[in-house]
Design an enzyme around this catalytic site. Structure first.
Site, mmCIF file in Angstrom:
data_model
loop_
_atom_site.group_PDB
_atom_site.id
_atom_site.type_symbol
_atom_site.label_atom_id
_atom_site.label_comp_id
_atom_site.label_asym_id
_atom_site.label_seq_id
_atom_site.Cartn_x
_atom_site.Cartn_y
_atom_site.Cartn_z
ATOM 1 N N HIS A 64 78.930 21.842 -60.050
ATOM 2 C CA HIS A 64 78.104 22.582 -59.092
ATOM 3 C C HIS A 64 78.979 23.350 -58.113
ATOM 4 C CE1 HIS A 64 78.620 20.416 -55.269
ATOM 5 N NE2 HIS A 64 78.747 19.317 -56.007
ATOM 6 N N CYS A 65 78.378 24.361 -57.493
ATOM 7 C CA CYS A 65 79.034 25.140 -56.444
ATOM 8 C C CYS A 65 77.985 25.416 -55.371
ATOM 9 C CB CYS A 65 79.634 26.423 -57.011
ATOM 10 S SG CYS A 65 78.400 27.565 -57.673
ATOM 11 N N ARG A 66 78.106 26.546 -54.682
ATOM 12 C CA ARG A 66 77.150 26.862 -53.638
ATOM 13 C C ARG A 66 75.827 27.350 -54.212
ATOM 14 N NH1 ARG A 66 75.351 31.029 -50.128
ATOM 15 N NH2 ARG A 66 76.146 32.538 -51.596
ATOM 16 N N MET A 93 74.321 24.056 -54.324
ATOM 17 C CA MET A 93 74.032 23.334 -53.084
ATOM 18 C C MET A 93 72.962 24.035 -52.244
ATOM 19 S SD MET A 93 75.578 20.455 -53.155
ATOM 20 C CE MET A 93 74.876 20.535 -54.807
#
Length: 103
Positions: A64-66, A93
């Protein structure tokens, strides 16, 4: 690469499943807010500095990332390096915070 929603990820976490969660954001983003994933910034994945996760090639790896863009790129690169079971967290996120807040 497959996709996984934040709801599916949270359900796995709450169930106590052993998951390999990779956070491919930058260290300052990780420090501001994280959900316990292993920090491996996209830049390290792009330059193949993946010693920390090399042994996960046969396992399910959730990245995952932003927002889901960097993690999608990370999954594609990991797939090319021989990872067999990568999952991109849709919406990253931002989606997590929208759904569950910062917990």
């Amino acid at each position: 690469m497959k996709n996984i929603t934040v709801e599916e990820l949270k359900a796995k976490m709450e169930k106590g499943d052993a998951i390999n969660l990779i956070d491919c954001r930058e260290p300052h983003e990780y420090e501001e807010f994280n959900i316990g994933g292993k920090l491996v910034p996209l830049g390290k994945i792009q330059t193949m500095q993946i010693e920390d996760i090399e042994d996960l090639k046969e396992e399910e790896v959730i990245v995952h990332c932003r927002s889901g863009k960097r993690s999608m790129m990370a999954c594609m690169i990991l797939d090319q390096m021989g990872f067999k079971n990568t999952f991109n967290v849709e919406g990253g996120m931002l989606a997590w915070k929208e759904k569950f807040g910062e917990k």
